[in-house]
Design a protein around this motif. Sequence first.
Motif, PDB file in Angstrom:
ATOM      1  N   ARG A 121       0.810  -1.212   0.000  1.00 59.48           N
ATOM      2  CA  ARG A 121       0.000   0.000   0.000  1.00 59.48           C
ATOM      3  C   ARG A 121       0.849   1.269   0.000  1.00 59.48           C
ATOM      4  O   ARG A 121       0.589   2.215  -0.758  1.00 59.48           O
ATOM      5  CB  ARG A 121      -0.918  -0.004   1.225  1.00 59.48           C
ATOM      6  N   HIS A 122       1.870   1.328   0.844  1.00 62.33           N
ATOM      7  CA  HIS A 122       2.635   2.566   1.015  1.00 62.33           C
ATOM      8  C   HIS A 122       3.888   2.629   0.142  1.00 62.33           C
ATOM      9  O   HIS A 122       4.345   3.729  -0.188  1.00 62.33           O
ATOM     10  CB  HIS A 122       3.037   2.726   2.484  1.00 62.33           C
ATOM     11  N   ILE A 123       4.461   1.488  -0.187  1.00 61.63           N
ATOM     12  CA  ILE A 123       5.718   1.466  -0.929  1.00 61.63           C
ATOM     13  C   ILE A 123       5.495   1.130  -2.394  1.00 61.63           C
ATOM     14  O   ILE A 123       6.271   1.523  -3.260  1.00 61.63           O
ATOM     15  CB  ILE A 123       6.701   0.465  -0.290  1.00 61.63           C
ATOM     16  N   GLY A 124       4.433   0.413  -2.701  1.00 60.42           N
ATOM     17  CA  GLY A 124       4.162   0.042  -4.081  1.00 60.42           C
ATOM     18  C   GLY A 124       4.948  -1.156  -4.557  1.00 60.42           C
ATOM     19  O   GLY A 124       5.127  -1.358  -5.768  1.00 60.42           O
ATOM     20  N   ALA A 125       5.426  -1.971  -3.613  1.00 63.21           N
ATOM     21  CA  ALA A 125       6.197  -3.167  -3.981  1.00 63.21           C
ATOM     22  C   ALA A 125       5.285  -4.387  -4.061  1.00 63.21           C
ATOM     23  O   ALA A 125       4.192  -4.406  -3.498  1.00 63.21           O
ATOM     24  CB  ALA A 125       7.302  -3.405  -2.956  1.00 63.21           C
ATOM     25  N   GLU A 126       5.742  -5.403  -4.759  1.00 61.90           N
ATOM     26  CA  GLU A 126       5.091  -6.704  -4.716  1.00 61.90           C
ATOM     27  C   GLU A 126       5.465  -7.391  -3.398  1.00 61.90           C
ATOM     28  O   GLU A 126       6.456  -7.022  -2.767  1.00 61.90           O
ATOM     29  CB  GLU A 126       5.548  -7.563  -5.894  1.00 61.90           C
ATOM     30  N   ALA A 127       4.665  -8.368  -2.986  1.00 67.25           N
ATOM     31  CA  ALA A 127       4.915  -9.024  -1.710  1.00 67.25           C
ATOM     32  C   ALA A 127       4.913 -10.536  -1.852  1.00 67.25           C
ATOM     33  O   ALA A 127       4.157 -11.101  -2.642  1.00 67.25           O
ATOM     34  CB  ALA A 127       3.859  -8.600  -0.687  1.00 67.25           C
ATOM     35  N   ILE A 128       5.779 -11.183  -1.081  1.00 65.28           N
ATOM     36  CA  ILE A 128       5.816 -12.644  -0.985  1.00 65.28           C
ATOM     37  C   ILE A 128       5.775 -13.022   0.490  1.00 65.28           C
ATOM     38  O   ILE A 128       6.586 -12.537   1.293  1.00 65.28           O
ATOM     39  CB  ILE A 128       7.092 -13.223  -1.627  1.00 65.28           C
TER      40      ILE A 128
END
Length: 391
Positions: free
Chosen positions: A228-235
Motif C-alpha cells: 500500500r505505502h511502498i508500491g512493492a510486490e509481496a511474498i
Amino acid sequence: MKALCWQGMNRLSVERVPDPGILNAQDAVVKVRLSTTCGSDLHLLGGYIPAMRAGDVIGHEFLGEIVEIGPEVRKHRVGDRVVVCSSIGCGRCWYCSHDLWSLCDNSNPDPEVAQTLLGYEPGGVYGYSHAMGGFKGGHAEYVRVPFADHGAFPVPDGVDDQSALFASDAAPAGWMGAHLGGVGPGDVVAVWGCGAVGQMAARAATLLGADRVIAIDRHPERLAMVERHIGAEAIDYSGTDVDAELRERTGGRGPDVCIEAVGMEADSVGPQQMYDQVKQQLRLEVDRPVAVREAVRACRKGGSVFVLGAFSGTVDRFPLGAMMNKGLTVRSARQHGQRYIPMLLRLMAKGELVTSHLATHSMPLDEAPGGYDLFRARKDGCVRAVFRPES
C-alpha cells in the motif's frame, strides 16, 4: 532526567540518570522530542550483543531540539530542530572523508572491545553497547551529541517530527542498501524483511529506477503495508518457496539485486529454523543467517547482494560456493547516514519519501518497556513504537 535503561537480558526499565553536558568543544546537547525502536535493539534484549552493562541507556534513532552547544560547533544554534544520525562520525578521518561514516576512526572511545570481537573497531553508535563506544542512547529526555556539526541535521520546516524521525537510521540504512547494492534503472530488486528498514530499502530501489521491487516477509500487516505505502510486490515466505517464486517472477533468472534487511535473528520455515535456533542458543553460531543464505541463492548470476541486517559474530552454512561460482558482488555496512540524510530530508519535504506510516504506535517514554514488548512480539501490527519524553 528519565531514560530507558537496559538491565539485563529481556529487562528494561525507565530510570533517573544524570543529565548529559558538554564534554568536548564539538558537542551539542539535544532535548529529545521523539525516539523510536529498532529491530537491532532486540539483539541487545536477547543478549546477542556483548559489552552491555546494567543501566546503559539504549536507543539510537531520535530527533529533538538543540539546547546547548560547544564552542567549536559552527553549523548549529540553540533552538535548532535536528534529526541525529545513529552512527557517530568525526568528519575528518580517512573513513569519514570517503563517506564511510560508520567506520570512523575517531568516534569510538573504547576500541579494544570491538577490536577483540571484530578485528577492527567501527565508529560509535548511540545506545548500542560499549563495543560501539558506550554512548548514552536516545530513549531519554536529553542526549549528548558528539561531533554535532557532522551528526545532527536541521529538519526542513515542511517536514513533521514523526516523518523526520526515520531519517535518523531507517531511511538512510534502506537507501544505502539500494544505492551501494547497485540498484539501477530496469532492475528487479528483492528485499528480505518488511520492517522499517526493509520498506525504506524497497522505496529507495523504486526511486533509483528499479523496474520491479519484491518484498519478502511473513506478517500479513507488513506485507499489506509494503504494497500500500511502498508500491512493492509481496511474498509471504511461510506459504511458498521463495527461491522458486522469485525465479518464476523473473523469467528464471533471479533478481538483479537482493537486499537482506532482517539481521541475526531471522526466522524461517522447515528444519533450518530449528537448526539455527539450537546452534544460536548453544552459542555454536552467534547469528541466524537464513535470509542472507536465501538472498545469495536467489540472486541472479553476476548480481549483487547487500546485507543491511545487524550481525555480531559468526554464522554457519554460509553458501560461499554459490557466491563465488555465481560471480556475486556481496557488500554490507552499518549505515553511513551522514552521506544520505540531507538528501532524504529534501525528498521528505517534496513528498517523494513518506515515512510517517512506520510509526504504528506512539506512547510516553514512561511506557517504553511495554512498547518494546509490543514491538518485539509484533503485536497489533506494530512496525515501530515511538516514544515521547514529554507526555
